[in-house]
Design a protein around this motif. Structure first.
Motif, PDB file in Angstrom:
ATOM      1  N   MET A   1       0.773  -1.072  -0.002  1.00 32.91           N
ATOM      2  CA  MET A   1       0.042  -0.206  -0.104  1.00 32.91           C
ATOM      3  C   MET A   1       0.796   1.292  -0.087  1.00 32.91           C
ATOM      4  N   THR A   2       0.487   2.317  -0.256  1.00 31.13           N
ATOM      5  CA  THR A   2       0.993   3.564  -0.459  1.00 31.13           C
ATOM      6  C   THR A   2       0.182   4.684   0.353  1.00 31.13           C
ATOM      7  N   ASP A   3       0.970   5.760   0.605  1.00 27.58           N
ATOM      8  CA  ASP A   3       0.053   6.888   0.912  1.00 27.58           C
ATOM      9  C   ASP A   3      -0.971   7.526   0.073  1.00 27.58           C
ATOM     10  N   ALA A   4      -0.690   7.502  -1.260  1.00 27.69           N
ATOM     11  CA  ALA A   4      -1.543   8.189  -2.260  1.00 27.69           C
ATOM     12  C   ALA A   4      -2.625   7.126  -2.396  1.00 27.69           C
ATOM     13  N   ARG A   5      -3.845   7.576  -2.595  1.00 26.95           N
ATOM     14  CA  ARG A   5      -4.956   6.743  -3.201  1.00 26.95           C
ATOM     15  C   ARG A   5      -5.310   6.846  -4.486  1.00 26.95           C
ATOM     16  N   LEU A   6      -5.656   5.813  -5.366  1.00 24.64           N
ATOM     17  CA  LEU A   6      -6.281   5.864  -6.544  1.00 24.64           C
ATOM     18  C   LEU A   6      -7.547   6.665  -6.686  1.00 24.64           C
ATOM     19  N   ARG A   7      -7.807   7.426  -7.557  1.00 25.34           N
ATOM     20  CA  ARG A   7      -8.896   8.146  -7.881  1.00 25.34           C
ATOM     21  C   ARG A   7     -10.231   7.438  -8.172  1.00 25.34           C
ATOM     22  N   SER A   8     -11.128   7.783  -7.373  1.00 20.83           N
ATOM     23  CA  SER A   8     -12.450   7.209  -7.377  1.00 20.83           C
ATOM     24  C   SER A   8     -13.386   7.289  -8.655  1.00 20.83           C
ATOM     25  N   ASP A   9     -13.109   8.293  -9.313  1.00 22.78           N
ATOM     26  CA  ASP A   9     -13.700   8.749 -10.684  1.00 22.78           C
ATOM     27  C   ASP A   9     -13.012   7.943 -11.742  1.00 22.78           C
ATOM     28  N   GLN A  10     -11.944   7.173 -11.754  1.00 22.00           N
ATOM     29  CA  GLN A  10     -11.161   6.888 -12.732  1.00 22.00           C
ATOM     30  C   GLN A  10     -11.553   5.392 -12.852  1.00 22.00           C
ATOM     31  N   ILE A 128       1.692  11.878 -16.066  1.00 19.98           N
ATOM     32  CA  ILE A 128       2.011  10.407 -15.531  1.00 19.98           C
ATOM     33  C   ILE A 128       1.157  10.088 -14.579  1.00 19.98           C
ATOM     34  N   ALA A 129       1.217  10.654 -13.364  1.00 24.19           N
ATOM     35  CA  ALA A 129       0.618  10.227 -12.233  1.00 24.19           C
ATOM     36  C   ALA A 129      -0.935  10.185 -12.657  1.00 24.19           C
ATOM     37  N   ASP A 130      -1.506  11.185 -13.300  1.00 19.27           N
ATOM     38  CA  ASP A 130      -2.945  11.171 -13.388  1.00 19.27           C
ATOM     39  C   ASP A 130      -3.083   9.845 -14.265  1.00 19.27           C
ATOM     40  N   GLU A 131      -2.423   9.547 -15.331  1.00 14.36           N
ATOM     41  CA  GLU A 131      -2.805   8.553 -16.374  1.00 14.36           C
ATOM     42  C   GLU A 131      -2.552   7.177 -15.283  1.00 14.36           C
ATOM     43  N   HIS A 132      -1.945   7.083 -14.412  1.00 15.49           N
ATOM     44  CA  HIS A 132      -2.009   5.756 -13.467  1.00 15.49           C
ATOM     45  C   HIS A 132      -3.080   5.785 -12.352  1.00 15.49           C
ATOM     46  N   PHE A 134      -3.904   8.645 -10.248  1.00 13.96           N
ATOM     47  CA  PHE A 134      -3.573   9.264  -9.063  1.00 13.96           C
ATOM     48  C   PHE A 134      -3.675  10.903  -9.393  1.00 13.96           C
ATOM     49  N   ASP A 135      -4.383  11.441  -8.368  1.00 14.77           N
ATOM     50  CA  ASP A 135      -4.783  13.030  -8.678  1.00 14.77           C
ATOM     51  C   ASP A 135      -3.545  13.834  -8.076  1.00 14.77           C
ATOM     52  N   PRO A 136      -2.992  14.347  -9.080  1.00 15.38           N
ATOM     53  CA  PRO A 136      -1.990  15.499  -8.920  1.00 15.38           C
ATOM     54  C   PRO A 136      -2.416  16.648  -8.091  1.00 15.38           C
ATOM     55  N   ALA A 137      -3.655  16.762  -7.718  1.00 21.55           N
ATOM     56  CA  ALA A 137      -4.004  17.925  -6.896  1.00 21.55           C
ATOM     57  C   ALA A 137      -4.059  17.682  -5.419  1.00 21.55           C
TER      58      ALA A 137
END
Length: 253
Positions: A1-10, A128-132, A134-137
């Motif tokens: 697991m990581t600290d960053a979570r995948l976007r729920s809308d993608q 690239i983060a977004d394409e994977h 993850f939300d860069p915001a």
């Protein structure tokens, strides 16, 4: 697991763990070899490049790197929502142009060009983060984007197995930016010093500047895909990132 979570809308297609690790290992091998042609062009070894810089520049490398990172972090973040993400080849073409401009005027123009190119590369990393997924915001994703610059540079002669940057812990609370940059700047200062030296090569300045930026942009794009590919896999598999890094390293032996 990581600290960053995948976007729920993608919605992303599930990954095959072993096949994805094989793919990322291949990307690492490709990334670690992109600097060879550049070194042949400038006619020196990577470890000799920084020695070509004036002592005053060498002494201020870490400070210049930290300043470039801080400017880039703010500018790249501000551009999201205003400027669309671009393809890999277009990003490389843009930095090729800035590198040529930086190399044209020698060391002085190369130093001035440094934050511009760093911003463009960081902006590409955010894409690239977004394409994977993850939300860069999100602060933790922005920290992960900046962390890509802690990878060994493209002129490093290792085999791509130094993946410590992926598990580097960066705080995203309190004085976050200065703390993150304090950790990353010493790591990035060496490859950026090599970049400056290559751009300042007599006669070859313009061509070497363009080639240097192409190599550096390609390298950090690939390292970003390795990092965010592993982060996505860790989220999908509910597996510690360190375990995936260990398994990826075994594929590089």
């Amino acid at each position: 697991m990581t600290d960053a979570r995948l976007r729920s809308d993608q919605i992303l297609e599930p990954l095959d763990r072993e096949a994805e690790l094989d793919r990322l290992a291949e990307k690492l091998r490709d990334a670690s070899g992109v600097g060879l042609q550049l070194l042949n062009m400038v006619g020196t070894q990577a470890e000799n490049l920084i020695d070509m810089l004036p002592q005053t520049v060498r002494g201020g490398l870490e400070r210049a790197t930290a300043a470039a990172l801080e400017q880039s972090f703010r500018a790249a973040a501000a551009s999201r929502g205003r400027v669309a993400d671009t393809s890999d080849w277009l990003t490389r073409a843009i930095t090729l142009g800035t590198g040529a401009a930086g190399g044209f005027g020698g060391l002085a123009s190369a130093l001035a060009e440094l934050p511009v190119t760093t911003t463009i590369i960081l902006r590409a990393i955010q894409g690239i983060a977004d394409e994977h997924g993850f939300d860069p915001a999100k602060p933790e994703v922005r920290a992960a984007c900046l962390k890509v610059f802690a990878a060994a540079g493209p002129l490093d002669d290792d085999d791509g197995s130094d993946l410590s940057f992926i598990t580097l812990r960066l705080s995203v609370t309190g004085p976050a930016l200065s703390g993150m940059i304090a950790k990353i700047a010493p790591r990035l200062a060496v490859p950026l010093g090599q970049k400056l030296a290559a751009q300042a090569v007599p006669v070859l300045g313009l061509a070497a500047g363009a080639a240097t930026n192409y190599v550096f942009t390609s390298y950090y794009q690939e390292m970003a895909r390795v990092q965010f590919g592993l982060m996505r896999l860790a989220e999908q598999e509910d597996e510690p990132l360190e375990h995936l890094v260990h398994d990826l390293k075994k594929r590089l032996l």
